[in-house]
Design a protein around this motif. Structure first.
Motif: not given
Length: 309
Positions: A94-103, A113-118, A299-300
């Protein structure tokens, strides 16, 4: 849960502890735990009198129950570690997905969507955690019932010995009372003899005074001699008591010194063990942190490669 996730969980559990050889899927983890050591029936219905009276049977049940309890505890611990690992992985994803969402362009949509998946994975983990907690409570309850049943069996097995011991104690008390009565009767029978002996002693004292008067020793001189003798005996007894007291004090000091030395040795050993435990824990934490950083970096890098593609 999918089969792929189940196999990942099994691999993680196998790397954490080598004592667990089987990792059950999530559906199996939610099922109630099997009876420990096959002795749940004994805990519910009680042990048979024949088994209770046999010390070897009690020892066998006790060993089996202890081994089963240890295996169950290891299994619960391994499953708990798997759930904790999954929770950490979910948070990391979730932290990685949250970081990617800002781009991305639709930031809020991506974050939701990332929060729902988490949360879906978190709810699944929570469901398995509740099932695991229920199984642990049931296992502890079964263990308490088994221990109570074993205690009752041991009490029943030791009942004849306790009854025999009580009988021996009662017989010894009665013998002591009879002996006391015999002693009192004997002292009553010897009372006239003791009175005669006292009279003879007094007569001997009077004769001794007459003999001293005939030898020219005055009563005052005889009293002084007797007092000097008594003082000499008192001084000797005082010195003897003082010697005994000093010996007892020195013996107590030696015991205290020995106890102090043993305590210092035990404290030193405990301190050494604590230091080694803290060093080991620090090393494990450092290694875990390094593994997490390496995993996050991989992962990054993988995500950056996917973005470049």
């Amino acid at each position: 849960m999918s089969n792929g996730t189940t196999f990942v969980s099994c691999a993680i559990a196998a790397s954490i502890t080598a004592s667990i050889a089987v990792c059950a899927p999530a559906s199996a983890q939610q099922q109630p735990a099997a009876p420990i050591g096959g002795s749940a029936g004994l805990a519910a219905g009680g042990l048979a009198p024949a088994a209770a009276s046999s010390a070897q049977a009690s020892g066998a049940v006790d060993n089996t129950g202890a081994d089963s309890a240890e295996i169950s505890a290891n299994s619960f611990e391994a499953r708990q570690k798997v759930l904790d690992q999954r929770s950490e992985e979910n948070n990391d994803r979730y932290a990685v997905a949250e970081h990617d969402c800002y781009s991305k362009f639709l930031v809020n949509y991506c974050l939701g969507k990332a929060r729902d998946k988490m949360r879906v994975v978190q709810a699944d983990i929570r469901k398995e955690q509740l099932a695991l907690d229920g199984e642990q409570r049931a296992a502890r309850a079964r263990q308490r019932d088994e221990q109570a049943a074993l205690k009752r069996a041991q009490d029943e097995a030791n009942a004849p010995q306790r009854a025999a011991e009580d009988t021996r104690n009662a017989q010894a008390y009665e013998d002591k009372q009879r002996q006391h009565q015999l002693d009192q009767a004997q002292r009553a029978a010897e009372a006239p003899q003791r009175s005669a002996n006292a009279q003879a002693y007094q007569e001997k004292q009077r004769q001794h005074a007459l003999d001293q008067a005939q030898r020219g020793i005055s009563p005052s001189q005889a009293a002084a001699n007797s007092q000097a003798y008594d003082q000499k005996q008192a001084d000797f007894q005082r010195k003897l008591d003082e010697a005994h007291r000093q010996a007892a004090q020195k013996a107590q000091e030696r015991v205290q010194k020995q106890q102090s030395f043993e305590k210092k040795q035990a404290d030193a050993a405990q301190h050494k063990a604590d230091v080694e435990a803290r060093q080991k824990q620090a090393a494990e934490k450092a290694e875990q942190k390094r593994q997490d950083q390496l995993k996050q970096q991989q992962q990054l890098e993988q995500q950056q490669k996917q973005q470049q593609q």
